[in-house]
Design an enzyme around this catalytic site. Structure first.
Site, PDB file in Angstrom:
ATOM      1  N   ARG A   5      57.262 -33.322  40.796  1.00 35.59           N
ATOM      2  CA  ARG A   5      55.793 -33.785  40.959  1.00 35.59           C
ATOM      3  C   ARG A   5      54.928 -32.920  40.629  1.00 35.59           C
ATOM      4  NH1 ARG A   5      59.569 -36.259  41.103  1.00 35.59           N
ATOM      5  NH2 ARG A   5      60.412 -37.805  42.744  1.00 35.59           N
ATOM      6  N   SER A  44      53.760 -42.386  48.386  1.00 36.22           N
ATOM      7  CA  SER A  44      54.007 -41.240  49.100  1.00 36.22           C
ATOM      8  C   SER A  44      52.947 -40.292  49.208  1.00 36.22           C
ATOM      9  CB  SER A  44      55.155 -40.189  48.822  1.00 36.22           C
ATOM     10  OG  SER A  44      56.488 -41.089  48.560  1.00 36.22           O
ATOM     11  N   GLU A  85      50.653 -35.488  47.545  1.00 36.14           N
ATOM     12  CA  GLU A  85      51.200 -36.363  46.629  1.00 36.14           C
ATOM     13  C   GLU A  85      49.964 -37.491  46.036  1.00 36.14           C
ATOM     14  OE1 GLU A  85      54.911 -38.903  44.826  1.00 36.14           O
ATOM     15  OE2 GLU A  85      55.319 -37.282  46.096  1.00 36.14           O
TER      16      GLU A  85
END
Length: 262
Positions: free
Chosen positions: A141, A183, A253
């Site tokens: 990520r 998320s 995130e």
């Protein structure tokens, strides 16, 4: 320079924000000091946002060219999956469960578990020209991409797999139905953000219309009239509780687009 008015309470996936002027990028001559948005699926627009910009529909395309899959950065995930299914192209099935556009997916190296958008990436195009995957620092990520990405080139492998579509659908079957930005936190190494949030007693914690979902604790959901201030308060509460209890600093995130937080 084309300006478009966008109401982020309607446009963003978490349904928070106001109507703002957004510069639409048509070529390499885009303004400096503006924050780049994609489809606003993983962002929380604040009350004091910076100047904003996004790619125009000019960069919404997908094609096979010289043995590679070439995709414009404004191309939505659904269009990518449909094209790959039609042309029997493998390795993009997981994109069916990732909302947004290619540019946003590239910026955060989006994915599901070991399936990531960088897996089959060959190169990207920015105003500096073509940049090979090997020149881009990336991981879970994360990427160090700073410039606007206009286009990306991928390895072309045959064999679209319908079973993978079912697998990825099942993997996301526990997600809440309310408006959210996906998320909220990245999973710490060897653990899950949702487990940590639940362990500190904040699964289902709600301020106003904002809640860390009782369905999946790592989803910050909006029950209708959620406010930016309530969302921030909940995010900070989770970060503090998890750090105090487990000595783990959760990494966001969700991207907070506000001058006070960027």
């Amino acid at each position: 320079m084309m300006i478009k008015k966008i109401n982020f309470k309607q446009f963003s996936s978490i349904k928070i924000g106001q109507e703002l002027d957004v510069v639409m990028i048509e070529d390499f001559n885009y303004p400096q000091g503006h924050y780049l948005l994609g489809a606003s699926n993983n962002v929380l627009i604040g009350t004091n946002p910076p100047p904003l910009m996004m790619l125009s529909k000019k960069y919404d395309y997908i094609k096979i060219e010289n043995g590679s899959l070439v995709i414009g950065a404004a191309t939505p995930s659904g269009k990518i999956v449909s094209f790959c299914k039609k042309h029997n192209i493998a390795d993009f099935e997981f994109v069916s469960r990732l909302p947004g556009t290619l540019g946003g997916m590239l910026k955060m190296n989006a994915g599901l578990k070991e399936f990531e958008i960088f897996n089959n990436l060959d190169s990207i195009i920015t105003k500096e020209g073509e940049i090979k995957k090997s020149e881009i620092d990336h991981g879970y990520r994360y990427t160090d991409i700073k410039d606007v990405v206009f286009e990306a080139k991928f390895q072309l492998n045959k064999g679209f797999d319908e079973e993978k579509i079912k697998l990825f659908t099942d993997m996301r079957s526990n997600q809440p139905k309310e408006s959210s930005a996906g998320s909220c936190f990245k999973n710490p190494k060897g653990d899950y953000a949702g487990r940590l949030i639940e362990a500190v007693g904040l699964k289902g914690k709600r301020f106003g219309d904002m809640e860390f979902s009782s369905v999946h604790a790592n989803f910050l959901v909006n029950h209708g009239e959620g406010r930016f201030e309530d969302a921030i308060e909940l995010i900070r509460l989770v970060e503090e509780k998890v750090k105090d209890t487990f000595s783990i600093e959760l990494q966001r995130e969700i991207i907070i687009v506000d001058k006070n937080y960027l």
